[in-house]
Design a protein around this motif. Structure first.
Motif, PDB file in Angstrom:
ATOM      1  N   TRP A   8       0.815  -1.216   0.000  1.00 55.91           N
ATOM      2  CA  TRP A   8       0.000   0.000   0.000  1.00 55.91           C
ATOM      3  C   TRP A   8       0.847   1.264   0.000  1.00 55.91           C
ATOM      4  O   TRP A   8       0.480   2.253  -0.614  1.00 55.91           O
ATOM      5  CB  TRP A   8      -0.973   0.003   1.177  1.00 55.91           C
ATOM      6  N   TRP A   9       1.986   1.253   0.675  1.00 61.34           N
ATOM      7  CA  TRP A   9       2.764   2.491   0.767  1.00 61.34           C
ATOM      8  C   TRP A   9       3.436   2.852  -0.556  1.00 61.34           C
ATOM      9  O   TRP A   9       3.761   4.014  -0.786  1.00 61.34           O
ATOM     10  CB  TRP A   9       3.769   2.444   1.909  1.00 61.34           C
ATOM     11  N   TRP A  11       1.856   2.586  -3.450  1.00 63.18           N
ATOM     12  CA  TRP A  11       0.784   3.332  -4.109  1.00 63.18           C
ATOM     13  C   TRP A  11       0.629   4.718  -3.499  1.00 63.18           C
ATOM     14  O   TRP A  11       0.394   5.693  -4.217  1.00 63.18           O
ATOM     15  CB  TRP A  11      -0.530   2.558  -4.028  1.00 63.18           C
ATOM     16  N   LEU A  12       0.769   4.818  -2.170  1.00 67.84           N
ATOM     17  CA  LEU A  12       0.660   6.122  -1.515  1.00 67.84           C
ATOM     18  C   LEU A  12       1.809   7.038  -1.936  1.00 67.84           C
ATOM     19  O   LEU A  12       1.600   8.229  -2.200  1.00 67.84           O
ATOM     20  CB  LEU A  12       0.640   5.947   0.008  1.00 67.84           C
ATOM     21  N   SER A  13       3.009   6.489  -2.032  1.00 68.77           N
ATOM     22  CA  SER A  13       4.155   7.280  -2.502  1.00 68.77           C
ATOM     23  C   SER A  13       3.960   7.753  -3.934  1.00 68.77           C
ATOM     24  O   SER A  13       4.299   8.890  -4.276  1.00 68.77           O
ATOM     25  CB  SER A  13       5.443   6.457  -2.408  1.00 68.77           C
ATOM     26  N   ALA A  15       1.067   8.281  -5.348  1.00 71.12           N
ATOM     27  CA  ALA A  15       0.028   9.320  -5.314  1.00 71.12           C
ATOM     28  C   ALA A  15       0.631  10.669  -4.917  1.00 71.12           C
ATOM     29  O   ALA A  15       0.316  11.696  -5.529  1.00 71.12           O
ATOM     30  CB  ALA A  15      -1.075   8.932  -4.337  1.00 71.12           C
ATOM     31  N   LEU A  38      -4.081   6.963  -5.005  1.00 74.48           N
ATOM     32  CA  LEU A  38      -4.534   7.098  -3.618  1.00 74.48           C
ATOM     33  C   LEU A  38      -5.635   6.097  -3.295  1.00 74.48           C
ATOM     34  O   LEU A  38      -5.618   5.457  -2.230  1.00 74.48           O
ATOM     35  CB  LEU A  38      -5.017   8.531  -3.367  1.00 74.48           C
ATOM     36  N   ALA A  41      -4.080   2.717  -2.962  1.00 77.83           N
ATOM     37  CA  ALA A  41      -3.415   2.535  -1.667  1.00 77.83           C
ATOM     38  C   ALA A  41      -4.419   2.093  -0.612  1.00 77.83           C
ATOM     39  O   ALA A  41      -4.136   1.201   0.192  1.00 77.83           O
ATOM     40  CB  ALA A  41      -2.722   3.830  -1.242  1.00 77.83           C
TER      41      ALA A  41
END
Length: 75
Positions: A8-9, A11-13, A15, A38, A41
């Motif tokens: 998940w992180w 994808w967050l990075s 975003a 986002l 994530a």
């Protein structure tokens, strides 16, 4: 299953990086991708092993397209 698309992180990075890129190069090009990443994530954080890598990337593509279309109509 490819672990880099299921963390998940990552994808967050992506975003955050895409949102920063949108600020540096405005034009509503990268914001749809940032919103798609986002949402991905959040999905990967809730269901970490639910999808394969191709399915994850396809969902990201679809979410980004929908986000871009919604933003295009809103602005």
């Amino acid at each position: 299953m490819d672990t880099m698309v299921s963390i998940w992180w990552v994808w967050l990075s992506a975003a955050i990086a895409l949102a920063v890129l949108e600020v540096l190069a405005p034009g509503f090009i990268f914001i749809g991708f940032a919103i798609g990443a986002l949402i991905m994530a959040a999905i990967i954080a809730i269901f970490p092993t639910a999808m394969t890598a191709p399915a994850t990337l396809a969902l990201f593509t679809g979410l980004s397209l929908v986000a871009w279309i919604v933003l295009k109509r809103a602005f």
